[in-house]
Write an enzyme that holds these catalytic residues in place. Structure first.
Site, PDB file in Angstrom:
ATOM      1  N   ASP A  21     -16.910   6.664 -13.411  1.00 23.70           N
ATOM      2  CA  ASP A  21     -17.024   7.900 -13.048  1.00 23.70           C
ATOM      3  C   ASP A  21     -15.603   8.325 -12.224  1.00 23.70           C
ATOM      4  O   ASP A  21     -15.768   7.841 -11.023  1.00 23.70           O
ATOM      5  CB  ASP A  21     -18.211   8.379 -12.436  1.00 23.70           C
ATOM      6  CG  ASP A  21     -18.173   9.869 -11.953  1.00 23.70           C
ATOM      7  OD1 ASP A  21     -17.593  10.502 -12.434  1.00 23.70           O
ATOM      8  OD2 ASP A  21     -19.084  10.040 -10.950  1.00 23.70           O
ATOM      9  N   ASN A  23     -15.185  11.830 -11.197  1.00 18.96           N
ATOM     10  CA  ASN A  23     -15.450  13.099 -10.405  1.00 18.96           C
ATOM     11  C   ASN A  23     -16.812  13.163  -9.704  1.00 18.96           C
ATOM     12  O   ASN A  23     -17.254  14.186  -9.292  1.00 18.96           O
ATOM     13  CB  ASN A  23     -15.393  14.364 -11.474  1.00 18.96           C
ATOM     14  CG  ASN A  23     -16.359  14.087 -12.403  1.00 18.96           C
ATOM     15  OD1 ASN A  23     -17.167  13.249 -12.619  1.00 18.96           O
ATOM     16  ND2 ASN A  23     -16.360  15.034 -13.394  1.00 18.96           N
ATOM     17  N   ASP A  98     -15.002   5.845 -32.618  1.00 18.65           N
ATOM     18  CA  ASP A  98     -16.289   5.839 -33.409  1.00 18.65           C
ATOM     19  C   ASP A  98     -16.311   6.863 -34.518  1.00 18.65           C
ATOM     20  O   ASP A  98     -16.176   8.171 -34.245  1.00 18.65           O
ATOM     21  CB  ASP A  98     -17.297   5.756 -32.537  1.00 18.65           C
ATOM     22  CG  ASP A  98     -18.422   4.794 -32.442  1.00 18.65           C
ATOM     23  OD1 ASP A  98     -18.989   4.511 -33.758  1.00 18.65           O
ATOM     24  OD2 ASP A  98     -18.469   4.009 -31.549  1.00 18.65           O
ATOM     25  N   ASP A 199     -20.005   3.808 -37.637  1.00 25.48           N
ATOM     26  CA  ASP A 199     -21.271   3.467 -37.220  1.00 25.48           C
ATOM     27  C   ASP A 199     -22.101   3.769 -38.608  1.00 25.48           C
ATOM     28  O   ASP A 199     -22.131   4.458 -39.516  1.00 25.48           O
ATOM     29  CB  ASP A 199     -21.674   4.865 -36.310  1.00 25.48           C
ATOM     30  CG  ASP A 199     -23.074   4.459 -35.962  1.00 25.48           C
ATOM     31  OD1 ASP A 199     -23.270   3.682 -35.247  1.00 25.48           O
ATOM     32  OD2 ASP A 199     -24.166   5.524 -36.164  1.00 25.48           O
ATOM     33  N   GLU A 256     -19.894  -0.837 -39.172  1.00 22.57           N
ATOM     34  CA  GLU A 256     -21.266  -1.496 -38.761  1.00 22.57           C
ATOM     35  C   GLU A 256     -21.944  -1.196 -39.930  1.00 22.57           C
ATOM     36  O   GLU A 256     -22.055  -0.397 -40.608  1.00 22.57           O
ATOM     37  CB  GLU A 256     -21.696  -0.627 -37.505  1.00 22.57           C
ATOM     38  CG  GLU A 256     -23.098  -1.005 -37.000  1.00 22.57           C
ATOM     39  CD  GLU A 256     -23.855  -0.131 -36.361  1.00 22.57           C
ATOM     40  OE1 GLU A 256     -24.667  -0.630 -35.274  1.00 22.57           O
ATOM     41  OE2 GLU A 256     -23.716   1.226 -36.598  1.00 22.57           O
ATOM     42  N   HIS A 328     -23.054  -2.284 -27.424  1.00 17.78           N
ATOM     43  CA  HIS A 328     -23.780  -1.163 -26.640  1.00 17.78           C
ATOM     44  C   HIS A 328     -25.292  -1.146 -27.179  1.00 17.78           C
ATOM     45  O   HIS A 328     -26.151  -0.601 -26.541  1.00 17.78           O
ATOM     46  CB  HIS A 328     -23.206   0.235 -26.865  1.00 17.78           C
ATOM     47  CG  HIS A 328     -23.333   0.444 -28.296  1.00 17.78           C
ATOM     48  ND1 HIS A 328     -22.274  -0.023 -29.104  1.00 17.78           N
ATOM     49  CD2 HIS A 328     -23.904   1.494 -28.921  1.00 17.78           C
ATOM     50  CE1 HIS A 328     -22.564   0.651 -30.220  1.00 17.78           C
ATOM     51  NE2 HIS A 328     -23.683   1.411 -30.258  1.00 17.78           N
ATOM     52  N   ASP A 329     -25.547  -1.787 -28.156  1.00 14.87           N
ATOM     53  CA  ASP A 329     -27.096  -2.100 -28.690  1.00 14.87           C
ATOM     54  C   ASP A 329     -27.725  -3.301 -28.540  1.00 14.87           C
ATOM     55  O   ASP A 329     -28.712  -3.660 -28.899  1.00 14.87           O
ATOM     56  CB  ASP A 329     -26.840  -1.684 -30.476  1.00 14.87           C
ATOM     57  CG  ASP A 329     -26.713  -0.228 -30.716  1.00 14.87           C
ATOM     58  OD1 ASP A 329     -27.055   0.694 -29.739  1.00 14.87           O
ATOM     59  OD2 ASP A 329     -25.972  -0.003 -31.666  1.00 14.87           O
TER      60      ASP A 329
END
Length: 559
Positions: A21, A23, A98, A199, A256, A328-329
């Site tokens: 991050d 900000n 993606d 995806d 995927e 991420h899964d």
């Protein structure tokens, strides 16, 4: 075998919400990624796969896209994204984005129009059906629990959503919809991106009749996947996509594909068929549970050997493998197949060795390279993932199962294990943000963080750097063939790579015990040196017979 840049690349996946991050709003963003590009470049990777940054209401963390041409405000602006692309290309790194086109968000303009009436021009961009006997059109279950159909009162029909009800499936039978997708792909490729990770792309073709799924147990909803995975027109659609778009650019493509087997993957990845270059398959990710993902069982190493060997041998010379143990899964692999307590560093290095010495394109998921682990939040309220929350409701609140038992499954298999913010240093919030993080940081960040790893030459991070450098300097690691040895050993996974008269012997111990390794007598291998190991090894030790320490890995070169 044809040599190409994408076969020789190593990919790093960024999940932007949790990476860095810039900000102070607690959410990772594009400027945060730009800040850390040198860290990624220093690892040695060639390609970054960026999980979705498109405009989205975030029902499924960006995999529900409301506008394919806009950047989500949380992440920044299109100018920020263009700066990111320029900065990556300036560092000789490529960017793949993606592509999420099995479904859109229900807040996409197409769906907002489609809901207005049955004769709206956009109606046929989605899959609508009337109810049957006062119920849903069929008995399919959503991946995220409950029915795969949602009723729309205004038009008195149901729309299909294989995932969340806020992710209506697109109707690929409609040539206008397909053209919209191809135009959008060209728009991004013309901006300079280097490819797509697609995806659940093998879900885009459904059996037109959308029949009920077999239901011998009489459940309310059951998986209809046999009617939408690898469907009747999927190869036709991908060949059209290749003809219309992909063939016109020098890009990398990976699809995927849950539920794909080796024979089907050969069709998707055989370059002569003009579809995709590689697939993400899940066979090895399904070995530590029974039919239900949440029904955990320990990994049987022989099952892993069978699966990996089937894919290594099956695609060799025909298609191409993508190599991964994290994304991420998926839960963190060091907690899943390693030992994240006493042997965290050793087992993280062993698993990396096992993976990166295989044939295929390796993918590293953010945090994997510093040995980040699974998380255990005390309360279900601290979890964010729609899959986890829906499952908990179904099993505990509605089904009466024990809270503690279900939480144990979440600790082991939940997707949020991979989505905790990246641990940059031992400062407040692990250096991820100066604000309040969108998701709670794993409490082990004071000891597991990138700053510590970069400063320790024996860290997991520097071991990954070594592995990546070896792949760039030894052609055999990319292009050599694969052969399993000691198939019946339930602790050691060993295999041989061969390219002309060169060989590599890869030996990994998947257990927390010291175990003897003995090269079978019928194996012809003349050692010429140790290539890499995760323990100090006497270079003159006989490699045909030795005792392996817990989670040890060794790679010998020879002939």
């Amino acid at each position: 075998m044809k040599r190409t840049w994408w076969k020789e690349s190593v990919v790093y996946q960024i999940y932007p919400r949790s990476f860095k991050d810039s900000n102070g709003d607690g959410i990772g963003d594009i400027q945060g990624i730009i800040e850390k590009l040198d860290y990624i470049k220093n690892l040695g990777v060639d390609v970054i796969w960026l999980s979705p940054v498109y405009e989205s209401p975030n029902d499924d963390n960006g995999y529900d896209i409301a506008d394919y041409y806009r950047i989500m405000d949380d992440f920044g602006t299109m100018e920020d994204w263009e700066e990111l692309l320029d900065e990556m290309h300036a560092r000789d790194m490529k960017l793949i984005m993606d592509l999420v086109v099995n479904h859109s968000s229900d807040e996409h303009q197409w769906f907002q129009e489609a809901k207005k009436s049955k004769d709206n021009p956009y109606r046929d961009y989605y899959i609508w059906r009337p109810g049957k006997d006062g119920k849903e059109p069929n008995n399919w279950k959503s991946t995220f629990s409950g029915s795969a159909w949602e009723y729309d009162e205004k038009t008195d029909e149901y729309y299909l959503h294989i995932f969340s009800k806020k992710q209506p499936d697109l109707n690929w039978e409609n040539p206008k919809l397909r053209q919209e997708v191809y135009d959008m792909m060209k728009w991004w490729l013309d901006k300079g991106i280097d490819g797509f990770r697609m995806d659940v792309i093998n879900f885009i073709s459904k059996v037109p009749e959308l029949p009920d799924a077999p239901n011998p147990k009489g459940q309310k909803y059951v998986s209809g996947s046999r009617f939408f995975k690898n469907g009747p027109r999927v190869h036709e659609y991908l060949q059209e996509m290749n003809r219309e778009v992909l063939s016109k650019y020098d890009v990398m493509t990976v699809g995927e594909m849950p539920g794909v087997d080796v024979e089907e993957a050969k069709k998707y990845t055989n370059l002569e068929r003009n579809e995709l270059q590689m697939v993400f398959q899940f066979e090895h990710m399904d070995l530590d549970h029974d039919s239900d993902k949440w029904d955990y069982k320990p990994l049987d190493l022989k099952d892993l050997k069978d699966s990996i060997s089937r894919w290594q041998e099956g695609l060799h010379g025909t298609g191409w493998n993508s190599l991964y143990l994290n994304n991420h899964d998926q839960p963190r692999v060091v907690s899943r197949f390693g030992n994240d307590k006493e042997y965290r560093v050793e087992s993280a290095k062993m698993l990396a060795t096992f993976l990166h010495m295989l044939q295929g394109t390796p993918y590293i998921y953010q945090g994997e390279e510093i040995g980040m682990t699974n998380v255990q939040y005390e309360s279900i309220e601290e979890y964010k993932d729609i899959e986890i929350l829906n499952m908990y409701k179904e099993k505990v609140i509605d089904g009466g199962e024990a809270h503690d038992k279900v939480m144990e499954s979440i600790y082991v298999k939940g997707r949020d294990n991979a989505r905790t913010p990246f641990q940059w240093n031992d400062q407040e919030h692990a250096g991820f943000t100066t604000g309040e993080p969108w998701m709670k940081i794993n409490s082990n960040y004071p000891t597991i963080n990138a700053e510590q790893a970069v400063n320790d030459e024996n860290s997991v991070y520097h071991y990954y750097r070594q592995l990546i450098q070896l792949r760039k300097t030894h052609e055999i690691i990319v292009y050599g063939d694969y052969r399993l040895i000691l198939p019946e050993d339930d602790q050691i996974y060993a295999y041989m790579r061969t390219l002309s008269d060169e060989k590599l012997l890869v030996v990994t111990n998947f257990s927390d015990e010291s175990v003897p390794f003995k090269l079978p007598e019928e194996e012809s291998f003349q050692a010429k040196g140790l290539l890499i190991s995760n323990y100090d090894v006497d270079g003159v030790e006989d490699c045909s017979s030795f005792t392996m320490k817990p989670y040890e890995a060794r790679v010998y070169k020879g002939s």
